[in-house]
Design an enzyme around this catalytic site. Structure first.
Site, mmCIF file in Angstrom:
data_model
loop_
_atom_site.group_PDB
_atom_site.id
_atom_site.type_symbol
_atom_site.label_atom_id
_atom_site.label_comp_id
_atom_site.label_asym_id
_atom_site.label_seq_id
_atom_site.Cartn_x
_atom_site.Cartn_y
_atom_site.Cartn_z
ATOM 1 N N SER A 181 29.278 64.655 -29.946
ATOM 2 C CA SER A 181 28.931 63.329 -29.442
ATOM 3 C C SER A 181 27.775 63.323 -28.449
ATOM 4 C CB SER A 181 30.165 62.663 -28.831
ATOM 5 O OG SER A 181 30.849 63.547 -27.974
ATOM 6 N N HIS A 237 31.839 60.241 -34.915
ATOM 7 C CA HIS A 237 30.435 59.837 -35.066
ATOM 8 C C HIS A 237 29.917 60.034 -36.483
ATOM 9 C CE1 HIS A 237 29.501 58.944 -30.863
ATOM 10 N NE2 HIS A 237 30.365 59.895 -30.571
ATOM 11 N N LYS A 253 33.556 52.916 -33.943
ATOM 12 C CA LYS A 253 32.109 53.174 -33.862
ATOM 13 C C LYS A 253 31.408 52.487 -35.038
ATOM 14 C CE LYS A 253 32.748 56.761 -30.567
ATOM 15 N NZ LYS A 253 33.359 58.043 -30.295
HETATM 16 C C1 PLP Z 1 34.631 58.232 -29.394
HETATM 17 C C2 PLP Z 1 35.237 59.517 -29.780
HETATM 18 C C3 PLP Z 1 36.631 59.656 -29.863
HETATM 19 C C4 PLP Z 1 37.589 58.575 -29.419
HETATM 20 O O1 PLP Z 1 37.597 57.510 -30.292
HETATM 21 P P1 PLP Z 1 38.060 56.077 -29.711
HETATM 22 O O2 PLP Z 1 38.387 55.295 -30.919
HETATM 23 O O3 PLP Z 1 36.905 55.553 -28.952
HETATM 24 O O4 PLP Z 1 39.231 56.330 -28.824
HETATM 25 C C5 PLP Z 1 37.146 60.847 -30.320
HETATM 26 N N1 PLP Z 1 36.336 61.870 -30.651
HETATM 27 C C6 PLP Z 1 34.986 61.785 -30.569
HETATM 28 C C7 PLP Z 1 34.147 62.937 -30.978
HETATM 29 C C8 PLP Z 1 34.400 60.607 -30.115
HETATM 30 O O5 PLP Z 1 33.084 60.527 -30.009
#
Ligand code: PLP
Length: 389
Positions: free
Chosen positions: A177, A205, A236
């Site tokens: 990320s 992502h 996302k």
């Molecule tokens: C954003 C993210 C999460 C968490 O997801 P949410 O739905 O925002 O709780 C988990 N793992 C990674 C790699 C992320 O970037």
């Protein structure tokens, strides 16, 4: 409670105090942050789906039909027909037997890792894995071995040394990320098979972003069917909220029975589920959205490099622009905001010292004009701070 003020002032002194930015409008390419108009280069709304008319009307219709809240956990009264439809749609999208929806990606990682491992087990976790994976490992009470970032050779040595454990689990982000680089999945699949380890990939992502169907990293690497535990988020690129795990029917059945974050929390409201379901439909109907996303990422990256910036990875719409020094990174982000571009500076402890960066993310909805204006701001800010010539 004196420690509160003391610790907070300590954070401020060390430049580690975190404050919230306020979004005054939707997550569009141009928006208003903290009352200031700017080009948004920091959203994970990769495909622009949070404002897509089909998602909005699906969410509205769901509220009219089903109400605003789920009223209970999935195992009590919160399991609507929509939740099941979404899980079937995710399984089809991911090309797996089944899928289960959690309330967030964070909860999906916590629930899955703790359900699958315990004190008798060992987890191999990439050093740059997301905090939700780290927390899942901690909560599981399994022994956690952190391996150097993407280092297949080092991981193999660690796997060779592991003996006497009940289960081995290798867990990795699909797209990292803060760095935007990809996990070496072909190598990880090979190791997981050779050493009889479970393999779990976090596609937060990558979902909607990677692969010819947008189905994530397994799809991208042609490894569908080879990664038994595929986690992702609906918050996302999918433009809604929630997390998921896709895999075999047994895995999903097991998680429904054992994952505490699934069992002990009220289900997502029907409107959120309906929006995610609509997003899967839009993504399938309109692959151009994903093509536009990657086109935009390539454009922004190549122009930034031409200007003299160092880009840490070139594999995803996460574009880390290396600044190095933490204070200079903060100044760069501030200068960008003055010039009308919102892209956050990322510093230690989130990233290793000396690798502070401005993390820019593009969306399919950025126009050429948006990106050119952002590039001009990067050029000006970079020159003012002596980062580029
Ligand atoms: C954003 C993210 C999460 C968490 O997801 P949410 O739905 O925002 O709780 C988990 N793992 C990674 C790699 C992320 O970037």
């Amino acid at each position: 409670m004196e420690f509160l003020a003391k610790d907070l002032s300590n954070l401020r002194q060390h430049n580690l105090y975190r404050h919230l930015n306020t979004m005054n409008e939707a997550q569009t390419a141009r928006t208003i942050v903290n009352g200031k108009k700017c080009i948004l280069l920091s959203s994970n709304n990769y495909l622009g789906l949070t404002e897509h008319p089909e998602l909005i009307s699906a969410a509205r219709d769901a509220i009219s039909l089903w109400g605003t809240g789920a009223g209970g956990s999935r195992l009590t009264t919160g399991n609507f027909r929509l939740h099941e439809e979404l899980e079937t749609a995710i399984a089809n999208f991911k090309n797996t037997e089944a899928a289960v929806v959690f309330n967030t990606g964070y909860m999906a990682n916590l629930g899955t890792i703790t359900a699958l491992t315990g004190k008798e087990d060992v987890i191999f976790s990439d050093e740059l894995n997301h905090a939700s994976i780290i927390d899942g490992c901690r909560l599981s009470r399994a022994k956690t071995v952190v391996y150097p970032h993407k280092n297949i050779g080092a991981l193999e040595k660690l796997l060779q040394q592991a003996s006497g454990w009940r289960r081995l689990l290798i867990v990795t982000d699909g797209v990292f990320s803060m760095d935007g680089d990809l996990a070496p999945l072909p190598g990880l699949v090979e190791l997981s098979e050779k050493y009889h380890a479970l393999l779990m990939v976090d596609d937060a992502h990558a979902t909607g972003v990677l692969g010819d169907r947008g189905a994530g990293s397994a799809n991208h690497f042609g490894l569908e069917g080879k990664i038994p535990i595929q986690m992702g988020t609906l918050s996302k690129a999918i433009g809604s909220a929630g997390g998921y795990v896709a895999g075999s029917r047994d895995l999903i059945d097991y998680l429904r029975n054992k994952a505490r974050s699934f069992i002990f929390s009220t289900a997502l409201p029907p409107s959120v589920i309906a929006a995610a379901l609509a997003a899967l439909g839009v993504m399938q109907k309109d692959p151009q959205l994903r093509q536009k996303l990657h086109f935009n990422a390539r454009y922004l990256r190549s122009r930034l490099k031409q200007m003299g910036f160092t880009i840490l990875a070139e594999e995803s719409p996460v574009i880390p622009v290396l600044i190095g020094d933490a204070n200079k990174t903060v100044q760069m982000a501030q200068q960008l905001l003055v010039l009308g571009v919102f892209a956050p500076g990322i510093r230690p402890p989130t990233v290793p010292p000396g690798t502070s960066r401005v993390r820019a993310t593009v969306m399919a909805t950025h126009t050429r004009d948006d990106l050119d204006q952002a590039l001009a701001a990067f050029g000006e800010a970079g020159q003012i701070l002596g980062i580029i010539r």
